[in-house]
Design an enzyme around this catalytic site. Structure first.
Site, PDB file in Angstrom:
ATOM      1  N   GLY A 298      -2.570   8.165  -4.153  1.00 51.24           N
ATOM      2  CA  GLY A 298      -1.905   9.404  -4.760  1.00 51.24           C
ATOM      3  C   GLY A 298      -0.731   9.718  -4.108  1.00 51.24           C
ATOM      4  O   GLY A 298      -0.375   9.061  -2.889  1.00 51.24           O
ATOM      5  N   ASP A 299      -0.048  10.827  -4.358  1.00 53.81           N
ATOM      6  CA  ASP A 299       1.019  11.517  -3.750  1.00 53.81           C
ATOM      7  C   ASP A 299       1.358  12.827  -4.383  1.00 53.81           C
ATOM      8  O   ASP A 299       0.239  13.165  -5.341  1.00 53.81           O
ATOM      9  CB  ASP A 299       2.358  10.471  -3.546  1.00 53.81           C
ATOM     10  CG  ASP A 299       3.422  11.040  -2.795  1.00 53.81           C
ATOM     11  OD1 ASP A 299       3.374  10.586  -1.633  1.00 53.81           O
ATOM     12  OD2 ASP A 299       4.310  11.672  -3.224  1.00 53.81           O
TER      13      ASP A 299
ATOM     14  N   THR B 230      -4.187  13.616   5.297  1.00 56.85           N
ATOM     15  CA  THR B 230      -3.010  13.721   5.624  1.00 56.85           C
ATOM     16  C   THR B 230      -2.724  15.009   6.444  1.00 56.85           C
ATOM     17  O   THR B 230      -2.012  14.993   7.659  1.00 56.85           O
ATOM     18  CB  THR B 230      -2.043  13.719   4.509  1.00 56.85           C
ATOM     19  OG1 THR B 230      -2.531  12.678   3.852  1.00 56.85           O
ATOM     20  CG2 THR B 230      -0.487  13.428   4.854  1.00 56.85           C
TER      21      THR B 230
ATOM     22  N   LYS C   7       5.542   3.480   8.301  1.00 54.68           N
ATOM     23  CA  LYS C   7       4.356   4.164   8.639  1.00 54.68           C
ATOM     24  C   LYS C   7       2.977   3.364   8.613  1.00 54.68           C
ATOM     25  O   LYS C   7       2.318   3.672   9.478  1.00 54.68           O
ATOM     26  CB  LYS C   7       4.117   5.151   7.310  1.00 54.68           C
ATOM     27  CG  LYS C   7       3.088   6.129   7.638  1.00 54.68           C
ATOM     28  CD  LYS C   7       2.623   7.124   6.154  1.00 54.68           C
ATOM     29  CE  LYS C   7       4.067   7.641   5.511  1.00 54.68           C
ATOM     30  NZ  LYS C   7       3.587   8.439   4.546  1.00 54.68           N
TER      31      LYS C   7
ATOM     32  N   LYS D 198       1.124  -1.114   0.101  1.00 52.22           N
ATOM     33  CA  LYS D 198      -0.004   0.056  -0.035  1.00 52.22           C
ATOM     34  C   LYS D 198       0.724   1.099  -0.037  1.00 52.22           C
ATOM     35  O   LYS D 198       1.930   1.353   0.786  1.00 52.22           O
ATOM     36  CB  LYS D 198      -0.790  -0.040   1.287  1.00 52.22           C
ATOM     37  CG  LYS D 198      -1.850   1.231   1.160  1.00 52.22           C
ATOM     38  CD  LYS D 198      -2.886   0.943   0.556  1.00 52.22           C
ATOM     39  CE  LYS D 198      -3.872   2.197   0.108  1.00 52.22           C
ATOM     40  NZ  LYS D 198      -3.298   2.909  -1.155  1.00 52.22           N
TER      41      LYS D 198
ATOM     42  N   SER E  40      -6.927   5.572   3.698  1.00 56.94           N
ATOM     43  CA  SER E  40      -7.130   4.854   2.468  1.00 56.94           C
ATOM     44  C   SER E  40      -7.513   3.464   3.004  1.00 56.94           C
ATOM     45  O   SER E  40      -8.123   2.983   2.188  1.00 56.94           O
ATOM     46  CB  SER E  40      -5.615   4.651   1.857  1.00 56.94           C
ATOM     47  OG  SER E  40      -5.402   5.861   0.904  1.00 56.94           O
TER      48      SER E  40
ATOM     49  N   LYS F 158       5.287   1.606  -3.037  1.00 60.93           N
ATOM     50  CA  LYS F 158       5.298   3.029  -3.751  1.00 60.93           C
ATOM     51  C   LYS F 158       5.499   2.931  -5.202  1.00 60.93           C
ATOM     52  O   LYS F 158       6.369   2.014  -5.209  1.00 60.93           O
ATOM     53  CB  LYS F 158       6.380   4.046  -2.764  1.00 60.93           C
ATOM     54  CG  LYS F 158       6.038   5.412  -3.083  1.00 60.93           C
ATOM     55  CD  LYS F 158       5.143   5.860  -1.719  1.00 60.93           C
ATOM     56  CE  LYS F 158       4.939   7.362  -2.096  1.00 60.93           C
ATOM     57  NZ  LYS F 158       4.248   7.927  -0.659  1.00 60.93           N
TER      58      LYS F 158
ATOM     59  N   GLN G 297       7.164   3.807   3.786  1.00 62.13           N
ATOM     60  CA  GLN G 297       5.751   3.441   3.850  1.00 62.13           C
ATOM     61  C   GLN G 297       5.597   2.133   4.723  1.00 62.13           C
ATOM     62  O   GLN G 297       4.393   1.776   5.376  1.00 62.13           O
ATOM     63  CB  GLN G 297       5.247   3.183   2.484  1.00 62.13           C
ATOM     64  CG  GLN G 297       3.671   3.415   2.284  1.00 62.13           C
ATOM     65  CD  GLN G 297       3.149   4.782   2.086  1.00 62.13           C
ATOM     66  OE1 GLN G 297       3.967   5.651   1.519  1.00 62.13           O
ATOM     67  NE2 GLN G 297       2.168   5.040   2.909  1.00 62.13           N
TER      68      GLN G 297
END
Ligand code: GLU
Length: 448
Positions: A168-169, A213, A117, A93, A380, A129, A114
């Site tokens: 997204g990012d 976020t 996190k 993810k 998410s 990612k 990630q």
């Protein structure tokens, strides 16, 4: 930087040898390993089973050509990436970043962060990612659509709701996720809602995902301040960036009574002593895809600064929400001189290791990104929950879930820091708590 336990030192050397020139990836790995000395000393099975070495090597790395046609009929070529880093806790993810600076090393650093996190959120998601060196700036919607469709024409075979779930990012928002989802649906002939998150509310998206976020970063900051008996209300706040994370961090901080006076983009920063007008900022950034300098022109007391740094603006709370390594030790010293109380990373790794050291030595509360910005990916995971149960939750309920998740993330960090003898050190706490969960899951599954 500390002296590393021999197991950690060996693992780090392997990372350097195997991934030459990938400075950001080295930096992200080093930061985690620096926290793990006491953990490895206490739990020899992590060393015996080469857990650290395995964690530093992605399970799978994909790199592919993305050809597309621009509005003039010219053929353009970009490079697409997906690093599927670790699936011990759940499907890979993590977001997709579209920016000219994207390369394999950047994607690896983001994917590595990630893992930890996502572990900290307490939800069942692994780490990954992806992205592309594509630059959407100045392109038409049609060009962005053709690029997204081409990217998905390769990516679709690697992702799935039980396999890998992108989102997204930087450079990937609602528009891009829509094009990507449409192409996935078309190629696979499946309405597989949970294959992507950050979707529009009309087709399986979650309330609060857009805001999550930024909101989460402010909730985390509120929790850090509370450990010192302080409140965010009435505080002077500055934020870097003016994208999705920055805008909603500013909105929540204001809602909690703070005075948000500055934000930035790659062209410079603005100061608005009247407090940022979030509606105007959103209008300019989200609708018109404009610059912060446009904002300054439309507000009587706002000033735009093309030179210098947003970190020179005096504040009590600083929220770096732009990009990696944007806040260095000079900036940190300037913040400390101006009396900053707390810094929380809304972006991924925005503070350099030296900046973190300066802040720590000055006793500033510091929330590292893998904890402070975990609210985005956590929401998410809530979107995935809603998709799996074919449900859709109200805004307030979803925001309460997010708030509780951030309270729990903060508690996990604080508790691990305390247990391992570093009370108040959220960097150590975040790395230790998240590592232990992933490492224990890996140990349970044998040599995989
Ligand atoms: N790109 C965001 C992050 O850095 C969100 C990832 C997601 O929602 O999967 O955490």
């Amino acid at each position: 930087m500390s002296d590393l336990h021999p197991t950690l030192a060996g693992a780090f050397q392997t990372v350097l040898d195997r991934n030459p020139g990938e400075a950001e990836f080295h930096q992200a790995v080093r930061e985690v390993l620096d926290s793990l000395n006491p953990v490895v000393a206490k739990n020899p099975e992590y060393a015996d089973q080469s857990i650290i070495q395995r964690l530093c090597e992605p399970e799978r790395q994909l790199m592919f050509r993305v050809p597309w046609t621009d509005d003039e009929g010219g053929v353009r070529i970009n490079r697409g990436f997906r690093v599927e880093f670790n699936s011990a806790l759940g499907p890979y993810k993590g977001g997709l970043r579209f920016h000219p600076t994207v390369n394999l090393g950047i994607v690896k650093f983001l994917g590595f962060e990630q893992i930890f996190k996502n572990s900290l959120t307490g939800l069942p998601i692994g780490g990954g990612k992806g992205g592309s060196d594509f630059d959407p700036k100045g392109l038409s919607d049609g060009e962005v659509m053709r690029f997204c469709q081409s990217l998905m024409t390769e990516l679709y075979r690697h992702i799935g709701e039980y396999t890998d779930v992108p989102a997204g990012d930087i450079g990937v928002g609602g528009r891009e996720i829509g094009y990507l989802f449409g192409q996935y649906k078309r190629i696979t002939n499946r309405y597989e809602s949970g294959v992507l998150t950050g979707k529009g509310l009309a087709y399986g998206g979650s309330q609060v995902r857009t805001e999550a976020t930024g909101f989460g970063t402010v909730f985390f900051t509120r929790e850090m301040l509370a450990t010192k008996g302080l409140r965010i209300s009435g505080r002077r706040v500055i934020i870097s960036g003016s994208g999705n994370v920055a805008i909603y961090a500013a909105e929540k901080a204001q809602e909690l009574g703070a005075q948000v006076v500055a934000c930035s983009d790659s062209g410079g920063y603005i100061v608005d002593e009247d407090g940022l007008d979030i509606a105007l900022l959103r209008q300019i950034k989200e609708k018109e895809r404009g610059r912060v300098s446009d904002y300054a022109e439309q507000r009587p007391n706002a000033t735009f600064h093309a030179e210098g740094s947003v970190w020179d603006v005096p504040c009590e709370v600083a929220l770096p929400c732009a990009t990696q390594n944007e806040l260095d030790d000079d900036h940190a010293r300037s913040l400390v001189e101006n009396g900053v109380l707390a810094v929380a990373e809304g972006a991924n790794m925005p503070c350099t290791p030296k900046a973190v050291e300066v802040l720590a030595n000055a006793g500033v509360l510091f929330g590292p990104g893998k904890a402070a910005n975990a609210g985005g990916v956590a929401t998410s995971a809530l979107e995935m929950q809603q998709n799996a149960s074919r449900d859709s939750w109200h805004f307030d309920h979803t925001e309460q879930r997010l708030d509780q998740i951030m309270v729990d993330v903060h508690a996990r960090c604080a508790e691990a820091a305390e247990t391992y003898g570093q009370p108040g050190n959220y960097v150590a706490g975040a790395n230790i708590a998240s590592f232990i969960k992933v490492a224990d899951a890996m140990l349970s599954m044998g040599v995989i």
